[in-house]
Design a protein around this motif. Structure first.
Motif, PDB file in Angstrom:
ATOM      1  N   GLU A   1      -2.305  14.540   3.110  1.00  0.00           N
ATOM      2  CA  GLU A   1      -1.033  14.514   2.846  1.00  0.00           C
ATOM      3  C   GLU A   1      -0.166  15.795   3.378  1.00  0.00           C
ATOM      4  O   GLU A   1       0.879  15.318   3.765  1.00  0.00           O
ATOM      5  CB  GLU A   1      -0.819  14.381   1.245  1.00  0.00           C
TER       6      GLU A   1
ATOM      7  N   MET B   1       3.014  15.779   6.029  1.00  0.00           N
ATOM      8  CA  MET B   1       4.399  16.097   5.429  1.00  0.00           C
ATOM      9  C   MET B   1       4.818  17.199   6.548  1.00  0.00           C
ATOM     10  O   MET B   1       6.011  17.192   7.062  1.00  0.00           O
ATOM     11  CB  MET B   1       4.377  16.733   4.129  1.00  0.00           C
TER      12      MET B   1
ATOM     13  N   LEU C   1       5.753  15.131   9.683  1.00  0.00           N
ATOM     14  CA  LEU C   1       6.957  14.522   9.620  1.00  0.00           C
ATOM     15  C   LEU C   1       8.280  15.737   9.722  1.00  0.00           C
ATOM     16  O   LEU C   1       9.140  15.283  10.512  1.00  0.00           O
ATOM     17  CB  LEU C   1       7.034  14.028   8.240  1.00  0.00           C
ATOM     18  N   ARG C   2       8.254  16.841   9.104  1.00  0.00           N
ATOM     19  CA  ARG C   2       9.112  17.677   9.533  1.00  0.00           C
ATOM     20  C   ARG C   2       9.427  18.243  10.881  1.00  0.00           C
ATOM     21  O   ARG C   2      10.454  18.685  11.239  1.00  0.00           O
ATOM     22  CB  ARG C   2       8.791  19.224   8.763  1.00  0.00           C
TER      23      ARG C   2
ATOM     24  N   LEU D   1       8.257   8.337  10.704  1.00  0.00           N
ATOM     25  CA  LEU D   1       7.245   8.049   9.886  1.00  0.00           C
ATOM     26  C   LEU D   1       5.860   7.706  10.552  1.00  0.00           C
ATOM     27  O   LEU D   1       4.725   8.249  10.247  1.00  0.00           O
ATOM     28  CB  LEU D   1       7.422   7.109   8.647  1.00  0.00           C
TER      29      LEU D   1
ATOM     30  N   GLU E   1       5.920   9.642  -1.521  1.00  0.00           N
ATOM     31  CA  GLU E   1       7.094   9.022  -0.868  1.00  0.00           C
ATOM     32  C   GLU E   1       8.176   9.777  -1.434  1.00  0.00           C
ATOM     33  O   GLU E   1       9.084   9.725  -0.456  1.00  0.00           O
ATOM     34  CB  GLU E   1       6.855   7.492  -1.701  1.00  0.00           C
TER      35      GLU E   1
ATOM     36  N   ARG F   1       8.774  13.209  -1.821  1.00  0.00           N
ATOM     37  CA  ARG F   1       8.989  13.983  -0.676  1.00  0.00           C
ATOM     38  C   ARG F   1       9.324  13.924   0.705  1.00  0.00           C
ATOM     39  O   ARG F   1      10.334  14.472   1.222  1.00  0.00           O
ATOM     40  CB  ARG F   1       7.688  15.035  -0.737  1.00  0.00           C
ATOM     41  N   ALA F   2       8.669  12.462   1.072  1.00  0.00           N
ATOM     42  CA  ALA F   2       8.925  11.930   2.480  1.00  0.00           C
ATOM     43  C   ALA F   2      10.413  11.552   2.541  1.00  0.00           C
ATOM     44  O   ALA F   2      11.185  11.852   3.431  1.00  0.00           O
ATOM     45  CB  ALA F   2       8.045  11.023   2.679  1.00  0.00           C
TER      46      ALA F   2
ATOM     47  N   VAL G   1      12.962  14.407   2.924  1.00  0.00           N
ATOM     48  CA  VAL G   1      12.995  14.784   4.493  1.00  0.00           C
ATOM     49  C   VAL G   1      13.645  14.055   5.366  1.00  0.00           C
ATOM     50  O   VAL G   1      14.092  14.210   6.236  1.00  0.00           O
ATOM     51  CB  VAL G   1      11.223  14.845   4.929  1.00  0.00           C
TER      52      VAL G   1
ATOM     53  N   THR H   1      10.338   4.897   2.443  1.00  0.00           N
ATOM     54  CA  THR H   1       9.119   5.529   2.324  1.00  0.00           C
ATOM     55  C   THR H   1       8.205   4.450   1.221  1.00  0.00           C
ATOM     56  O   THR H   1       7.091   4.731   1.287  1.00  0.00           O
ATOM     57  CB  THR H   1       9.228   6.982   1.515  1.00  0.00           C
TER      58      THR H   1
END
Length: 209
Positions: free
Chosen positions: A69, A73, A76-77, A89, A138, A140-141, A144, A162
């Motif tokens: 995870e 993350m 993704l950033r 994603l 989800e 946190r995503a 972002v 998400t």
């Protein structure tokens, strides 16, 4: 990059041994049936050493998912600006698995990772934690995505995206865990196939509905 000293290397090896031993015991005896005493006895360390590395059994059960995870993350950033949400994603999860492939192989066998996933899915107390962790990931995503798209944090579209993405990931994971091919290439291919079905949802979020 500075190489870890001997003391740090020894601590890492101890932690890895505790993790592998815990997962082997969880997947053979059962999570609830395994005690911390059994784990530390198998590694020949003290309980104090165990709790220096882990808060408890639950943390060991989710140690590898947490690592995956965190990689997701970070990926993704780091996705290129301007990518549509589902493209970002998708790219993030596939990129994070590429990075995880070698790291995971050094930590635990893929076969043990599958057995751990199955163990989590079949242990009621862990299923509840797993679902909570998935919901938190989800959220946190979604934050972002909202930042990437310049959207208000209360805009529902990042959360919907998400949630849909998370559902696909869980479905793909369950299929992989029950299949015959236990390779990382297999879970990647299964996930790509499942994510293809989300393509129709990858709209321009800045266009009026």
């Amino acid at each position: 990059m500075t190489r870890p000293g001997l003391r740090e290397l020894k601590k890492r090896r101890t932690r890895d041994a505790l993790l592998r031993t815990a997962l082997e015991l969880f997947t053979t005896k059962g999570f609830e049936e395994t005690t911390v005493d059994e784990i530390v006895e198998a590694v020949d360390v003290s309980q104090r050493t165990f709790f220096r590395h882990f808060a408890g059994k639950q943390e060991t059960a989710f140690a590898v998912p947490e690592m995956v995870e965190a990689r997701f993350m970070r990926a993704l950033r780091e996705r290129p600006p301007g990518e549509p949400p589902f493209v970002a994603l998708r790219g993030a999860v596939l990129d994070s698995w590429e990075a995880m492939n070698e790291a995971m192989a050094e930590l635990i066998p893929v076969e043990l990772h599958i057995r751990t996933y199955q163990m989590i899915e079949s242990t009621p107390s862990l299923v509840a934690v797993h679902l909570h962790r998935s919901t938190e990931l989800e959220a946190r995503a979604a934050r972002v995505l909202a930042e990437r798209e310049g959207l208000d944090p209360d805009d529902p579209r990042p959360r919907v995206a998400t949630a849909a993405f998370g559902g696909v990931m869980r479905a793909a994971g369950r299929l992989w865990a029950t299949g015959e091919d236990a390779s990382v290439a297999s879970i990647r291919a299964t996930t790509e196939e499942y994510l293809d079905h989300l393509g129709a949802l990858a709209e321009d979020w800045h266009r009026d509905p």
